[in-house]
Design an enzyme around this catalytic site. Structure first.
Site, PDB file in Angstrom:
ATOM      1  N   HIS A   1    -101.739 -29.534 126.843  1.00 19.99           N
ATOM      2  CA  HIS A   1    -101.925 -29.952 125.448  1.00 19.99           C
ATOM      3  C   HIS A   1    -101.341 -31.346 125.215  1.00 19.99           C
ATOM      4  CE1 HIS A   1    -103.291 -25.925 124.749  1.00 19.99           C
ATOM      5  NE2 HIS A   1    -102.132 -25.427 125.144  1.00 19.99           N
TER       6      HIS A   1
ATOM      7  N   GLY B   1    -108.661 -33.916 101.164  1.00 16.20           N
ATOM      8  CA  GLY B   1    -108.427 -35.330 100.839  1.00 16.20           C
ATOM      9  C   GLY B   1    -107.042 -35.796 101.242  1.00 16.20           C
TER      10      GLY B   1
ATOM     11  N   CYS C   1    -103.492 -30.297  98.032  1.00 18.67           N
ATOM     12  CA  CYS C   1    -104.325 -30.806  96.942  1.00 18.67           C
ATOM     13  C   CYS C   1    -105.281 -29.669  96.581  1.00 18.67           C
ATOM     14  CB  CYS C   1    -105.028 -32.117  97.318  1.00 18.67           C
ATOM     15  SG  CYS C   1    -106.207 -32.035  98.674  1.00 18.67           S
TER      16      CYS C   1
ATOM     17  N   HIS D   1    -100.908 -26.108 120.085  1.00 19.40           N
ATOM     18  CA  HIS D   1    -101.850 -26.914 120.877  1.00 19.40           C
ATOM     19  C   HIS D   1    -101.938 -28.371 120.433  1.00 19.40           C
ATOM     20  CE1 HIS D   1    -104.363 -23.206 122.352  1.00 19.40           C
ATOM     21  NE2 HIS D   1    -103.074 -23.044 122.515  1.00 19.40           N
ATOM     22  N   ASN D   2    -101.915 -28.612 119.115  1.00 22.70           N
ATOM     23  CA  ASN D   2    -102.149 -29.982 118.609  1.00 22.70           C
ATOM     24  C   ASN D   2    -100.855 -30.687 118.215  1.00 22.70           C
ATOM     25  OD1 ASN D   2    -104.539 -28.217 116.691  1.00 22.70           O
ATOM     26  ND2 ASN D   2    -105.048 -29.279 118.599  1.00 22.70           N
TER      27      ASN D   2
ATOM     28  N   ASP E   1    -101.077 -33.463  94.916  1.00 20.10           N
ATOM     29  CA  ASP E   1    -101.642 -34.102  93.722  1.00 20.10           C
ATOM     30  C   ASP E   1    -101.530 -33.121  92.553  1.00 20.10           C
ATOM     31  OD1 ASP E   1    -103.750 -32.298  93.996  1.00 20.10           O
ATOM     32  OD2 ASP E   1    -105.305 -33.813  94.258  1.00 20.10           O
TER      33      ASP E   1
ATOM     34  N   THR F   1    -108.295 -28.873  97.779  1.00 19.58           N
ATOM     35  CA  THR F   1    -108.839 -28.261  98.998  1.00 19.58           C
ATOM     36  C   THR F   1    -107.947 -28.453 100.221  1.00 19.58           C
ATOM     37  OG1 THR F   1    -109.982 -30.307  99.535  1.00 19.58           O
ATOM     38  CG2 THR F   1    -111.221 -28.670  98.245  1.00 19.58           C
TER      39      THR F   1
HETATM   40  C1  RB5 Z   1    -108.711 -33.349  92.631  1.00 23.90           C
HETATM   41  O1  RB5 Z   1    -109.490 -32.869  91.585  1.00 23.90           O
HETATM   42  C2  RB5 Z   1    -109.328 -32.919  93.965  1.00 23.90           C
HETATM   43  O2  RB5 Z   1    -110.415 -33.723  94.261  1.00 23.90           O
HETATM   44  C3  RB5 Z   1    -108.298 -32.990  95.064  1.00 23.90           C
HETATM   45  O3  RB5 Z   1    -107.215 -32.203  94.724  1.00 23.90           O
HETATM   46  C4  RB5 Z   1    -108.711 -32.522  96.449  1.00 23.90           C
HETATM   47  O4  RB5 Z   1    -109.362 -31.301  96.395  1.00 23.90           O
HETATM   48  C5  RB5 Z   1    -109.415 -33.471  97.289  1.00 23.90           C
HETATM   49  O5  RB5 Z   1    -109.611 -33.279  98.508  1.00 23.90           O
END
Ligand code: RB5
Length: 151
Positions: free
Chosen positions: A133, A70, A65, A98-99, A8, A67
């Site tokens: 596995h 998402g 993204c 393993h996965n 993203d 984190t």
């Molecule tokens: C976008 O601002 C943020 O929410 C997205 O990149 C991500 O971190 C979501 O999991």
């Protein structure tokens, strides 16, 4: 191996860095966006790369993204996708061994680019170990089948 990339707006720069690195290592890389300056909701790109793997267009994926959470949650809704969020190389290696993970996800707001390179290297250097596995992967597939509308 052919690798699909998706991100993203929070991770466009990191995607370019990782694509350049993996191209240098000899991997074929396919970019599913987002491009610079584009604002894209992460489920769009999680789905694009997951479906590309499901269609056999690419073998594995890298999703990014803010984190990594998402976009990996979105990809994991596609049957047969095992996307793992990693912020260090040990988990990246083990999630293949393993996965049998077919997507590595990372957060551009969590890991720096040098660490992200170490993480993708650990992921793409690892091999699925099979054996006990494989039974557990089959159990994950059974859960997918149980809740699939198409089943
Ligand atoms: C976008 O601002 C943020 O929410 C997205 O990149 C991500 O971190 C979501 O999991």
């Amino acid at each position: 191996m052919k690798i699909g990339f998706g991100c993203d707006h929070a991770a466009v720069e990191l995607k370019t860095i990782l694509m350049d690195h993996l191209k240098e290592r000899g991997f074929e890389c396919v970019d599913y966006g987002a491009g610079p300056g584009e604002k894209v909701d992460y489920p769009v790109k999680g789905l694009a790369v997951a479906e590309a793997i499901a269609r056999g267009e690419v073998d594995k994926g890298v999703l990014l993204c803010g984190t990594g959470v998402g976009i990996s949650l979105s990809a994991n809704k596609v049957p047969g996708i095992r996307a793992a969020v990693c912020s260090e190389p040990y988990t990246a290696k083990l999630t293949v061994e393993h996965n049998n993970a077919n997507i590595i996800a990372m957060g551009a707001r969590v890991v720096g680019s040098e660490l992200a390179i170490m993480i993708v290297d650990a992921f793409f250097d690892a091999e699925f170990q099979g054996g006990r596995h494989a039974n557990r992967i089959a159990m994950i597939s059974d859960i997918e089948k149980k809740y699939s509308r198409e089943a």
